[in-house]
Design an enzyme around this catalytic site. Structure first.
Site, PDB file in Angstrom:
ATOM      1  N   LYS A 132      -0.185 -11.986  20.071  1.00  0.00           N
ATOM      2  CA  LYS A 132      -0.298 -12.163  18.614  1.00  0.00           C
ATOM      3  C   LYS A 132      -0.461 -13.637  18.249  1.00  0.00           C
ATOM      4  O   LYS A 132      -1.218 -13.973  17.355  1.00  0.00           O
ATOM      5  CB  LYS A 132       0.918 -11.573  17.899  1.00  0.00           C
ATOM      6  CG  LYS A 132       0.931 -10.062  17.966  1.00  0.00           C
ATOM      7  CD  LYS A 132       2.091  -9.470  17.209  1.00  0.00           C
ATOM      8  CE  LYS A 132       2.047  -7.942  17.292  1.00  0.00           C
ATOM      9  NZ  LYS A 132       3.251  -7.311  16.786  1.00  0.00           N
ATOM     10  N   LYS A 144      -5.467   2.653  20.821  1.00  0.00           N
ATOM     11  CA  LYS A 144      -4.300   3.427  20.431  1.00  0.00           C
ATOM     12  C   LYS A 144      -4.353   3.698  18.923  1.00  0.00           C
ATOM     13  O   LYS A 144      -4.786   2.831  18.160  1.00  0.00           O
ATOM     14  CB  LYS A 144      -3.054   2.593  20.782  1.00  0.00           C
ATOM     15  CG  LYS A 144      -1.755   3.336  20.708  1.00  0.00           C
ATOM     16  CD  LYS A 144      -0.637   2.453  21.218  1.00  0.00           C
ATOM     17  CE  LYS A 144       0.692   2.959  20.707  1.00  0.00           C
ATOM     18  NZ  LYS A 144       1.816   2.130  21.063  1.00  0.00           N
ATOM     19  N   LYS A 153      -2.446   2.383  12.238  1.00  0.00           N
ATOM     20  CA  LYS A 153      -2.863   2.330  10.837  1.00  0.00           C
ATOM     21  C   LYS A 153      -3.780   1.135  10.584  1.00  0.00           C
ATOM     22  O   LYS A 153      -4.754   1.227   9.857  1.00  0.00           O
ATOM     23  CB  LYS A 153      -1.619   2.243   9.950  1.00  0.00           C
ATOM     24  CG  LYS A 153      -1.935   2.588   8.528  1.00  0.00           C
ATOM     25  CD  LYS A 153      -0.762   3.112   7.770  1.00  0.00           C
ATOM     26  CE  LYS A 153      -1.254   3.522   6.398  1.00  0.00           C
ATOM     27  NZ  LYS A 153      -0.217   3.680   5.432  1.00  0.00           N
TER      28      LYS A 153
END
Ligand code: SF4
Length: 338
Positions: A115, A197, A200
């Site tokens: 990240k 995967k 949302k």
């Protein structure tokens, strides 16, 4: 008297409405586990702010997540369901655990590396996220944590933090027991794009509360085996995400029929998807109905969460008192150890 049930801690981010990936991958399991474990289930809103987020909708997404969990069958009479920020002891313990957590360990976390390299300016919260996770678990002296493969490294850090804290402040005891991973069957639910995967943020989900028409509109264009250009071309179900979803939503005889009809070119992909859509709609109907009822009663949901937070604080408050004492803080006259 029966021995106490082992305690488990589970957390989920307030991403709003649950999708079938969350449900199959985690929540279905939590619903089962609540019958054999003392379950503490937390909507981890404090974790959610470590990345850019829409603050205007955070509270609504938090309540929606709670509605989803309740609709899936989390029973507030059995499990303690609450919102992380309603129990301030989480952040208090995190601060205390910061004092024994080496920065190098945090920098080595795979999720942090992934990240942070996409960010120009890395917030401290992203680095210390696993310490908050350690606090979430240790605050309740959880014996077990249901985790997927991607969280094993964070749980290992929790164990390391517990060891370090015990060595420094445990007075020769293992005050914090090292929680164990409760590894469950790895269900990595791929998104409808078949590329990554289900998530949302990638927009490749089927929401648990989607209407039957929405479910069909999402399944209809989903990619399948590219070899199936026309109905007459045989396919390989193993490389088709629709087939894998059948295995979760369709009875075994239908799954066998999918293999036969696909490999034998006996039907088209749209026929196959229609059967999946019907089974998915039927499986999700009761969850959707319960969620719609709960959406009509936001005060009831908030009351359930308040009761859950009170139950959680009874444990968390005691842990903090003991931690403060062991770490040498002057106890406030109003906060004596019982
Ligand atoms: S028939 Fe079904 S399993 Fe086979 S490729 Fe098409 S959608 Fe996938």
């Amino acid at each position: 008297m029966l021995p106490p049930m082992p305690r488990i801690f589970s957390g989920i981010q307030p991403s709003g409405e649950l999708h079938i990936g969350n449900w199959l991958g985690a929540v279905q399991n939590w619903v089962k586990l609540q019958y054999s474990y003392e379950s503490i289930i937390c909507v981890v809103d404090l974790h959610a702010i470590t990345a850019k987020y829409e603050h205007a909708s955070l509270s609504q997404r938090t309540r929606e997540m709670a509605i989803g969990l309740l609709a899936c069958g989390i029973d507030p009479e059995r499990a303690t369901l609450f919102v992380q920020s309603h129990v301030p002891e989480h952040t208090e313990l995190q601060w205390m655990l910061n004092s024994v957590t080496p920065i190098g360990e945090l920098e080595r976390m795979t999720q942090f590396k992934d990240k942070s390299q996409r960010l120009e300016s890395v917030p401290v919260g992203l680095l210390t996220y696993p310490v908050l996770m350690a606090a979430d678990i240790l605050l309740y002296h959880a014996d077990l944590v249901p985790v997927g493969e991607d969280q094993v490294q964070h749980l290992e850090l929790t164990r390391e933090v517990a060891r370090r804290w015990n060595a420094e402040f445990g007075r020769g005891e293992s005050y914090f027991a090292e929680p164990q991973a409760l590894l469950t069957e790895a269900k990595r639910i791929m998104g409808l794009d078949g590329q990554a995967k289900m998530s949302k943020s990638l927009g490749n989900t089927v929401g648990l509360l989607d209407t039957p028409e929405e479910i069909w509109q999402k399944l209809r264009p989903a990619p399948t085996d590219p070899a199936r250009v026309t109905k007459k071309d045989p396919g390989n179900p193993e490389i088709c995400n629709i087939y894998h979803l059948h295995r979760y939503f369709s009875p075994p005889e239908t799954v066998a029929q999918v293999v036969e009809n696909c490999t034998g070119a006996k039907w088209g992909c749209l026929d196959c998807k229609r059967v999946l859509a019907d089974n998915m709609i039927a499986a999700l109907a009761p969850i959707r109905a319960r969620a719609l009822e709960l959406r009509e009663q936001p005060e009831l949901v908030d009351e359930i969460l308040a009761a859950g937070a009170a139950k959680a604080r009874a444990i968390a408050g005691q842990t903090i008192l003991e931690v403060r004492d062991r770490m040498g803080f002057l106890q406030s006259a109003g906060r004596l150890i019982h």
